[in-house]
Design an enzyme around this catalytic site. Structure first.
Site, mmCIF file in Angstrom:
data_model
loop_
_atom_site.group_PDB
_atom_site.id
_atom_site.type_symbol
_atom_site.label_atom_id
_atom_site.label_comp_id
_atom_site.label_asym_id
_atom_site.label_seq_id
_atom_site.Cartn_x
_atom_site.Cartn_y
_atom_site.Cartn_z
ATOM 1 C CB SER A 1 33.773 20.956 20.058
ATOM 2 O OG SER A 1 34.805 20.611 20.517
ATOM 3 C CE1 TYR B 1 35.766 23.442 15.890
ATOM 4 C CE2 TYR B 1 36.603 22.923 18.212
ATOM 5 C CZ TYR B 1 35.742 22.552 17.071
ATOM 6 O OH TYR B 1 35.066 21.484 16.760
#
Length: 388
Positions: free
Chosen positions: A220, A233
């Site tokens: 990501s 995350y």
């Protein structure tokens, strides 16, 4: 001016025109976003040469840059999909689901690992895809399910190797301040986003080495760009990004190519449902110590789901840039080490890498200034006096 109109000048100009036209033709056929960025950089470099040097030498350097870009594109031709098998994790929904369909349409033999082989996403894949696609029960946090999936893949492929593994499965959790995220959530993010991908990679690497294939990890942009509310995350995705970089070096001697995809904001099911948010909020409140809950205030914590709504509002529905980059990573003769599909994602990653920390933090703070929610203590008018 006389030098430019001499025979060498005309020759240089002709070479530039021919190479530029060839590159433009190749660019129209190129997959994904990275090729366009390379051409833009080459154009900027050529422009700088023309401005800073004499016209003749500027054109020579620009011709050289065109030649290098042409050589670069010659290694970007896509290999045929025939007889190539790909394992994709997280195929129930989102990018994994769309990718399974897309690669099946291109002619790949797809193994779609899913969290629930009887769920609606799995049934849709069986109904809409070709018989080449197989749905596998694969919870990547369950070592036994990984072993079972490996056995089924090996049995179906027989003596063929597995061409590519795409580690896509991931979770987000409820974004909030790092101090508020329970340790269970940190561990859950690491278990799925990092350790699960590592275990799947280790299990299937013998098959990849046999085919001299590809390992593609979906990380990501948050794994390279610090973002508020994303401590759990982002940390797990940063670990996956570094794992990919190390494996790229180690597996090169086996002929296995490794790529990491760092997408920007795309709208998928990773943000979860309202019921899931309720459970996560309750989990956060249950694990807070009294003093932390007093400082932040319950209202502040409950308003954090607004950040998820903000993410959904400004994320992009069309995930095709991610699909094209994954296709390039598993099909190109010379895939890139990393891809950054999505609006501004590549620029943000470059900005973080090359700008001073203070400048990045300033812009980041400005971007979040619209979020007026503040912890209870910080919203009190005399909190600075009390702190001193």
């Amino acid at each position: 001016m006389g030098t430019f109109f001499s025979a060498p000048g005309w020759l240089c100009l002709t070479v530039t025109a021919v190479l530029g036209g060839t590159i433009f033709c190749k660019l129209k056929k190129s997959q994904g976003q990275v090729g366009r960025k390379v051409v833009c950089l080459a154009g900027l470099w050529g422009g700088a040469c023309l401005v800073s040097l004499s016209l003749f030498w500027g054109l020579i350097l620009f011709s050289l840059s065109c030649f290098l870009v042409y050589t670069y594109f010659s290694g970007q031709e896509l290999l045929p999909a025939d007889q190539k098998a790909v394992l994709i994790t997280g195929g129930d929904s989102g990018i994994g689901h769309a990718l399974s369909k897309y690669l099946d349409e291109l002619g790949f033999t797809v193994f779609a690992g899913v969290l629930d082989e009887k769920g609606s996403g799995s049934e849709e894949l069986r109904r809409t895809c070709s018989k080449r696609l197989s749905v596998l029960q694969l919870d990547i946090t369950d070592p036994q399910q990984i072993k079972d999936a490996h056995s089924k893949v090996k049995e179906k492929l027989q003596n063929r190797g597995l061409w590519a593994v795409v580690n896509n499965a991931g979770i987000l959790g409820l974004p909030t301040d790092g101090e508020l995220i329970p340790m269970t959530e940190y561990k859950r993010c690491m278990a799925v986003n990092f350790f699960g991908a590592v275990e799947v990679t280790k299990a299937f690497l013998p098959l990849l080495r046999k085919s001299k294939g590809r390992l593609v990890n979906i990380s990501s942009m948050a794994g390279g760009v610090p973002m508020e509310k994303m401590a759990a995350y982002s940390s797990s995705k940063a670990a996956l990004t570094m794992f990919s970089a190390v494996m790229r070096q180690e597996l090169s001697k086996w002929g296995v190519k490794v790529s990491v995809i760092q997408p920007g904001g795309f709208r998928t099911n990773i943000t979860g449902t309202s019921d899931m948010w309720d459970k996560l909020e309750k989990n956060i409140l249950d694990h807070l110590t009294p003093d932390v809950q007093e400082d932040y205030g319950q209202d502040y914590i409950l308003r954090e789901r607004n950040f998820l709504m903000f993410m959904q509002t400004y994320s992009v529905m069309d995930v095709s840039p991610v699909l094209l980059d994954v296709q390039h990573a598993i099909s190109a003769k010379s895939p890139f080490a990393f891809y950054a599909p999505g609006k501004m994602s590549y620029l943000w990653l470059c900005f973080v890498s090359f700008s001073p920390t203070g400048i990045f933090d300033y812009f980041s703070k400005k971007m979040h200034s619209h979020r007026k929610s503040m912890p209870r203590v910080l919203s009190m008018p005399n909190w600075k006096n009390e702190a001193t």
